[in-house]
Design a protein around this motif. Structure first.
Motif, PDB file in Angstrom:
ATOM      1  N   ARG A   1       0.719  -1.161  -0.092  1.00 45.56           N
ATOM      2  CA  ARG A   1      -0.063  -0.004   0.031  1.00 45.56           C
ATOM      3  C   ARG A   1       0.897   1.168  -0.028  1.00 45.56           C
ATOM      4  O   ARG A   1       0.470   2.211  -0.440  1.00 45.56           O
ATOM      5  N   THR A   2       2.146   1.249   0.513  1.00 41.47           N
ATOM      6  CA  THR A   2       3.102   2.378   0.627  1.00 41.47           C
ATOM      7  C   THR A   2       3.329   2.911  -0.916  1.00 41.47           C
ATOM      8  O   THR A   2       3.371   2.211  -1.954  1.00 41.47           O
ATOM      9  N   GLY A   3       3.050   4.264  -1.003  1.00 43.62           N
ATOM     10  CA  GLY A   3       3.217   4.919  -2.142  1.00 43.62           C
ATOM     11  C   GLY A   3       2.050   5.222  -3.073  1.00 43.62           C
ATOM     12  O   GLY A   3       2.320   5.613  -4.276  1.00 43.62           O
ATOM     13  N   ARG A   4       1.164   4.476  -2.880  1.00 50.33           N
ATOM     14  CA  ARG A   4      -0.002   4.495  -3.673  1.00 50.33           C
ATOM     15  C   ARG A   4      -0.710   5.824  -3.693  1.00 50.33           C
ATOM     16  O   ARG A   4      -0.515   6.346  -2.455  1.00 50.33           O
ATOM     17  N   HIS A   5      -1.105   6.206  -4.972  1.00 50.99           N
ATOM     18  CA  HIS A   5      -1.992   7.435  -4.867  1.00 50.99           C
ATOM     19  C   HIS A   5      -3.187   7.287  -3.690  1.00 50.99           C
ATOM     20  O   HIS A   5      -3.788   5.970  -3.341  1.00 50.99           O
ATOM     21  N   LEU A   6      -3.487   8.273  -2.922  1.00 52.36           N
ATOM     22  CA  LEU A   6      -4.323   8.151  -1.762  1.00 52.36           C
ATOM     23  C   LEU A   6      -5.664   7.798  -2.038  1.00 52.36           C
ATOM     24  O   LEU A   6      -6.201   7.006  -1.143  1.00 52.36           O
ATOM     25  N   SER A   7      -6.381   8.126  -3.096  1.00 46.69           N
ATOM     26  CA  SER A   7      -7.513   7.512  -3.492  1.00 46.69           C
ATOM     27  C   SER A   7      -7.725   6.089  -3.769  1.00 46.69           C
ATOM     28  O   SER A   7      -8.616   5.478  -3.755  1.00 46.69           O
ATOM     29  N   GLN A   8      -6.488   5.741  -3.927  1.00 44.25           N
ATOM     30  CA  GLN A   8      -6.449   3.984  -4.168  1.00 44.25           C
ATOM     31  C   GLN A   8      -6.438   3.307  -2.695  1.00 44.25           C
ATOM     32  O   GLN A   8      -6.787   1.898  -2.671  1.00 44.25           O
ATOM     33  N   LEU A   9      -6.389   4.014  -1.642  1.00 46.68           N
ATOM     34  CA  LEU A   9      -5.768   3.312  -0.272  1.00 46.68           C
ATOM     35  C   LEU A   9      -6.965   2.619  -0.028  1.00 46.68           C
ATOM     36  O   LEU A   9      -6.884   1.361   0.564  1.00 46.68           O
ATOM     37  N   PRO A  10      -8.434   3.066   0.099  1.00 47.59           N
ATOM     38  CA  PRO A  10      -9.549   2.117   0.481  1.00 47.59           C
ATOM     39  C   PRO A  10      -9.479   0.812  -0.011  1.00 47.59           C
ATOM     40  O   PRO A  10      -9.768  -0.060   0.412  1.00 47.59           O
ATOM     41  N   LEU A  11      -9.414   1.100  -1.451  1.00 50.97           N
ATOM     42  CA  LEU A  11      -9.646  -0.121  -2.206  1.00 50.97           C
ATOM     43  C   LEU A  11      -8.101  -1.230  -2.000  1.00 50.97           C
ATOM     44  O   LEU A  11      -8.577  -2.357  -1.860  1.00 50.97           O
ATOM     45  N   ALA A  12      -7.075  -0.440  -1.646  1.00 50.03           N
ATOM     46  CA  ALA A  12      -5.958  -1.482  -1.245  1.00 50.03           C
ATOM     47  C   ALA A  12      -6.523  -1.996   0.153  1.00 50.03           C
ATOM     48  O   ALA A  12      -5.972  -3.286   0.523  1.00 50.03           O
ATOM     49  N   HIS A  13      -6.734  -1.404   1.113  1.00 53.61           N
ATOM     50  CA  HIS A  13      -7.206  -1.984   2.307  1.00 53.61           C
ATOM     51  C   HIS A  13      -7.996  -3.041   2.218  1.00 53.61           C
ATOM     52  O   HIS A  13      -8.031  -4.223   2.861  1.00 53.61           O
ATOM     53  N   ARG A  14      -9.236  -2.855   1.399  1.00 57.27           N
ATOM     54  CA  ARG A  14     -10.125  -3.878   0.989  1.00 57.27           C
ATOM     55  C   ARG A  14      -9.442  -5.348   0.583  1.00 57.27           C
ATOM     56  O   ARG A  14      -9.690  -6.287   1.155  1.00 57.27           O
ATOM     57  N   SER A  15      -8.535  -4.850  -0.389  1.00 58.38           N
ATOM     58  CA  SER A  15      -7.815  -6.071  -1.089  1.00 58.38           C
ATOM     59  C   SER A  15      -7.084  -6.695  -0.072  1.00 58.38           C
ATOM     60  O   SER A  15      -6.842  -8.037  -0.177  1.00 58.38           O
ATOM     61  N   LEU A  16      -6.192  -6.126   0.782  1.00 61.33           N
ATOM     62  CA  LEU A  16      -5.338  -6.820   1.892  1.00 61.33           C
ATOM     63  C   LEU A  16      -6.093  -7.690   2.628  1.00 61.33           C
ATOM     64  O   LEU A  16      -5.497  -8.813   2.741  1.00 61.33           O
ATOM     65  N   ARG A  17      -7.313  -7.388   2.959  1.00 62.88           N
ATOM     66  CA  ARG A  17      -8.244  -8.131   3.969  1.00 62.88           C
ATOM     67  C   ARG A  17      -8.346  -9.577   3.161  1.00 62.88           C
ATOM     68  O   ARG A  17      -8.257 -10.645   3.579  1.00 62.88           O
ATOM     69  N   LEU A  18      -8.731  -9.338   1.840  1.00 63.14           N
ATOM     70  CA  LEU A  18      -8.971 -10.668   1.142  1.00 63.14           C
ATOM     71  C   LEU A  18      -7.870 -11.240   0.644  1.00 63.14           C
ATOM     72  O   LEU A  18      -7.739 -12.537   0.753  1.00 63.14           O
ATOM     73  N   TRP A  19      -6.613 -10.701   0.566  1.00 67.99           N
ATOM     74  CA  TRP A  19      -5.367 -11.522   0.451  1.00 67.99           C
ATOM     75  C   TRP A  19      -5.366 -12.472   1.695  1.00 67.99           C
ATOM     76  O   TRP A  19      -4.888 -13.471   1.692  1.00 67.99           O
TER      77      TRP A  19
END
Length: 372
Positions: A48-66
């Protein structure tokens, strides 16, 4: 069918799985074989580090699924929470790292700042000249060769029909749905999900939606196996693309690396991306800045993959602005591997309910305006 998914990479297979789990009747169409495109050429970074801030909610959702992937898919896709460290070698990059860490905190990403002594004690052998680093302990990596086939197999068990090795000839919106004519017959569905990767802009253009996207190929490599000592994924904070290397060591001992080599243009017909061995020495010098020991190791393979890069480096995701029943999820700019499960879950929610708990407005297809 309720939905045709066009494209059998990670985005397409994950979407098909989550759509089927929500009760949709799904057919997935892939021009080659499942998982043979950009997904399998990926580095496997789950960051998630370095991602565009607007991507972080989607990245958090995805990390849970990983974290649920092995139980959910019934097989180990080699997701490992090893952490993600980004090294800093100069004051400008340190300022960038601190500014990002501060900006990301309200978005739910907490980065730990490490000083030189902490880097040496916790991660010996990494970045001996580094002045600082950021560390995200909950991130890590997964196996790009396993994840799309795993989603595809799980989707099949839920009733998804998968059609591979097929040429798409025409795509038409007719009445209340879509008709796709292919080399293996015609298929119809109420909704169409465009997860065609670097070819996604062509599909969108067929419905009057122009997306400024270039097809490019990164250069990746892997070394001979070594004793397993580098646990986290390793990257760098830098404004200099010539230093933008990254690496990770797999449990079998091989070190996978990429970055610090210009992504080369790829012709979408046929869409084959090839690594350039002449770029390898420069690339390895940048990688050795992160891990000096790699300079003495044999590289056993290099490769590339065809990826879609949108002009603003953000994906296209969500409902079509011109055509009811058409949805997009493409153009992830080489940063889509971590997002894959979250994309599939979010787009399935959007298609089946008409809404999505994760904000997707920044990724809408019509954000570029009439001048493209």
């Amino acid at each position: 069918m309720d939905v045709i998914v066009l494209g059998g990479g990670l985005m397409g297979t994950a979407s098909a799985y989550f759509l089927a789990r929500r009760g949709a009747r799904v057919r997935l169409i892939e021009r080659n074989r499942i998982g043979t495109g950009a997904t399998v050429a990926s580095f496997g970074n789950i960051r998630r580090t370095g991602r565009h801030l607007s991507q972080l909610p989607l990245a958090h959702r995805s990390l849970r699924l990983w974290g649920e992937a092995e139980k959910m898919l019934g097989r180990d896709v080699e997701f490992r929470t090893t952490g993600h460290i980004r090294l800093v070698f100069d004051e400008d990059s340190l300022a960038d790292m601190r500014a990002y860490a501060l900006a990301a905190r309200p978005w739910g990403l907490e980065l730990e700042e490490l000083g030189p002594r902490e880097i040496r004690s916790r991660f010996p052998g990494l970045g001996p000249d580094a002045v600082a680093a950021s560390f995200s302990p909950l991130d890590g990596s997964g196996n790009p060769r396993l994840i799309a086939p795993a989603f595809a197999e799980a989707a099949r068990k839920l009733g998804v029909e998968i059609v591979e090795d097929v040429d798409v000839e025409t795509i038409k919106h007719a009445g209340s749905g879509f008709i796709i004519t292919t080399s293996k017959g015609s298929f119809a569905a109420e909704c169409l999900l465009n997860t065609a990767g670097a070819w996604g802009a062509r599909v969108a253009a067929g419905f009057g939606e122009e997306v400024p996207l270039d097809a490019r190929g990164p250069q990746m490599g892997v070394t001979e196996p070594l004793p397993y000592r580098v646990l986290p994924v390793v990257g760098i904070w830098t404004r200099d693309k010539n230093h933008g290397a990254y690496l990770r060591q797999v449990e079998r001992g091989n070190i996978v690396f990429g970055g610090a080599a210009e992504r080369v243009p790829v012709n979408l017909d046929p869409g084959h991306a090839v690594a350039n061995p002449m770029r390898l020495p420069v690339q390895l010098r940048a990688v050795a800045r992160l891990l000096p020991a790699i300079a003495k190791v044999a590289v056993i393979r290099t490769w590339s993959g065809c990826e879609g890069y949108v002009r603003d480096m953000l994906p296209v995701m969500g409902q079509s602005a011109t055509t009811p029943g058409l949805f997009h999820a493409f153009g992830f700019c080489g940063h889509g591997f971590q997002l894959g499960p979250g994309v599939g879950d979010a787009i399935a929610e959007l298609i089946t309910t008409g809404r999505c708990d994760t904000p997707l407005d920044d990724f809408r297809v019509d954000r570029f305006g009439i001048d493209g």
